[in-house]
Design a protein around this motif. Sequence first.
Motif, short mmCIF file in Angstrom:
data_model
loop_
_atom_site.label_atom_id
_atom_site.label_comp_id
_atom_site.label_asym_id
_atom_site.label_seq_id
_atom_site.Cartn_x
_atom_site.Cartn_y
_atom_site.Cartn_z
N ILE A 1 -6.06 -0.61 -6.27
CA ILE A 1 -6.75 0.37 -5.42
C ILE A 1 -7.04 -0.17 -4.02
CG2 ILE A 1 -8.97 1.57 -5.13
CD1 ILE A 1 -8.74 2.37 -8.10
N PRO A 2 -7.54 -1.40 -3.84
CA PRO A 2 -7.74 -1.88 -2.46
C PRO A 2 -6.45 -1.87 -1.64
CG PRO A 2 -8.95 -3.26 -4.00
CD PRO A 2 -8.08 -2.35 -4.83
N ASP A 3 -5.32 -2.22 -2.27
CA ASP A 3 -4.05 -2.17 -1.56
C ASP A 3 -3.66 -0.73 -1.23
OD1 ASP A 3 -3.57 -4.94 -1.52
OD2 ASP A 3 -2.75 -4.88 -3.55
N ALA A 4 -3.98 0.20 -2.12
CA ALA A 4 -3.68 1.60 -1.88
C ALA A 4 -4.46 2.13 -0.68
CB ALA A 4 -4.00 2.44 -3.12
N VAL A 5 -5.70 1.69 -0.53
CA VAL A 5 -6.51 2.09 0.62
C VAL A 5 -5.86 1.63 1.91
CG1 VAL A 5 -8.75 1.84 1.76
CG2 VAL A 5 -8.64 2.12 -0.74
N GLU A 6 -5.43 0.36 1.94
CA GLU A 6 -4.80 -0.18 3.15
C GLU A 6 -3.47 0.51 3.43
OE1 GLU A 6 -6.43 -2.19 5.14
OE2 GLU A 6 -8.06 -2.25 3.67
N GLU A 7 -2.70 0.78 2.38
CA GLU A 7 -1.41 1.43 2.57
C GLU A 7 -1.57 2.85 3.08
OE1 GLU A 7 2.92 2.00 2.14
OE2 GLU A 7 1.43 0.69 3.06
N ALA A 8 -2.57 3.56 2.59
CA ALA A 8 -2.82 4.92 3.07
C ALA A 8 -3.22 4.91 4.54
CB ALA A 8 -3.90 5.59 2.22
N ALA A 9 -4.06 3.94 4.92
CA ALA A 9 -4.48 3.84 6.32
C ALA A 9 -3.28 3.51 7.21
CB ALA A 9 -5.56 2.77 6.46
N ARG A 10 -2.41 2.63 6.73
CA ARG A 10 -1.22 2.29 7.51
C ARG A 10 -0.27 3.47 7.60
NH1 ARG A 10 3.95 1.78 7.15
NH2 ARG A 10 3.89 2.43 4.96
N HIS A 11 -0.01 4.09 6.46
CA HIS A 11 1.02 5.12 6.38
C HIS A 11 0.67 6.36 7.20
CE1 HIS A 11 4.45 7.15 4.55
NE2 HIS A 11 3.67 8.18 4.27
N ASP A 12 -0.61 6.72 7.25
CA ASP A 12 -1.04 7.94 7.94
C ASP A 12 -2.44 7.70 8.52
OD1 ASP A 12 -0.42 10.46 8.81
OD2 ASP A 12 -0.57 11.44 6.86
N ALA A 13 -2.48 7.00 9.63
CA ALA A 13 -3.75 6.56 10.21
C ALA A 13 -4.67 7.75 10.49
CB ALA A 13 -3.51 5.79 11.49
N PRO A 14 -5.95 7.66 10.11
CA PRO A 14 -6.86 8.79 10.34
C PRO A 14 -7.06 9.10 11.82
CG PRO A 14 -8.06 6.86 9.54
CD PRO A 14 -6.61 6.55 9.38
N VAL A 15 -7.14 8.06 12.66
CA VAL A 15 -7.12 8.25 14.11
C VAL A 15 -5.73 7.85 14.57
CG1 VAL A 15 -8.07 7.56 16.33
CG2 VAL A 15 -9.59 7.84 14.37
N GLN A 16 -4.94 8.83 14.99
CA GLN A 16 -3.56 8.56 15.33
C GLN A 16 -3.40 7.87 16.69
OE1 GLN A 16 -0.24 9.61 13.86
NE2 GLN A 16 -1.58 9.10 12.15
N ALA A 17 -4.26 8.21 17.63
CA ALA A 17 -4.07 7.68 18.98
C ALA A 17 -5.34 7.85 19.81
CB ALA A 17 -2.90 8.39 19.67
N PHE A 18 -5.51 6.95 20.74
CA PHE A 18 -6.55 7.05 21.76
C PHE A 18 -5.91 6.86 23.13
CE2 PHE A 18 -10.35 5.76 18.96
CZ PHE A 18 -10.94 7.01 19.08
#
Length: 396
Positions: A269-286
Amino acid sequence: MSDALLRDPYPVYAKARETPGLTFLPEMDAWLVARDADVREVLRSPEVFSSANALRGDFVPEPSVLAELAKGVGGAPVVVTSDGAAHQRYRIPLVRGLSPARVAAVVPFIRERAESLVDAFASPVELIGAYARRLPGEVIGRLLGLDPEHVPLAVEAGYRAEELFFLPVGEEGRIAAAREVVALQHLIDEYARSRREDPRDDLCTEMVRALAPGTGPLTREQRAELVSNLQNLLIAGHLTTTALICTVVLHLLRHREQWELLCARPELIPDAVEEAARHDAPVQAFRRVTTRPVTLAGTDLPEGATVLVAYGSANRDEARHDRPGDFDVTRRARRHLAFGHGVHSCPGAQLAREQVRITLEILTRRLPGLRLAADRPVVMAPTLIHRGPEELWLTW
């Protein structure tokens, strides 16, 4: 503004990574920084790439909207839009208030509230309204020291603030949103003044002590600064986590073998959290703005040029990640940029991780048969600031 770009920016990112230099996006009036190495260079050089325009919206408020906003208390710089000493001044109390010890202390509350929200599920359930908006809002509200009855107002006003500048809701929608934001500002102002008189062990008190040292009544300028930064913290503290909860569940259920693997091996699960953040970042750009002429990726930029720093693109850069387009919970995705990098890295990253981790632990244990509702197509919201689905219907 291109609706297609906002709902699915990844084709534009991929083309930009393959194109030499930077790509200019007329619809964003900005140079797209798409490659991992270039994004890191920008984030390592805040003296050259200022954050002053980081929260510049995709839509310009009409005079009628600005008139409503003028009735509020905010309008001061915040941590996300500041540089140098001012940025450090705003950031230090956030780092203290979101320390590992503070996050660890709130974990039992996160788990208790998450279990309770899942207890109320009935198939089918719309995850955003039933869970993903509620849990992060209650958690950041508790850390700030808000009374529970004020949390729903604060959460909804946070989404109205996003509508003001980043969603195509029209003038009447923005006027209504401005009124809710102003109501939130007055509520936060009451909390700030109350904490001056009656300090407590919460983030609101932490901010008052840091930004307005002393014991006398808060000045108008101090109140505006406190309200602006507390409002920013409140919004950042729940909208990004809401988005990440939704996208991790969405991608796991779209890749059924990944969901089933996680149910069988919860240690992933911790790896899944990181992979989800990498795969589809909640903040796409600033956005960032150049403070002097500079060359980036072979492109000469003048002083005052706007760049769009795309974390979501960097996280799918083939030069940094193997098979970057694949969603794989066995990946050790620890070098991503979903929570930023350098002086502007997200101080609440660990708090977000804990909420997503606990969510996945509960859902995989209690609802292993969870599926996307077949009759409810998933449509992503038209925004890069908090990427996630407009609705997420689940069944089991």
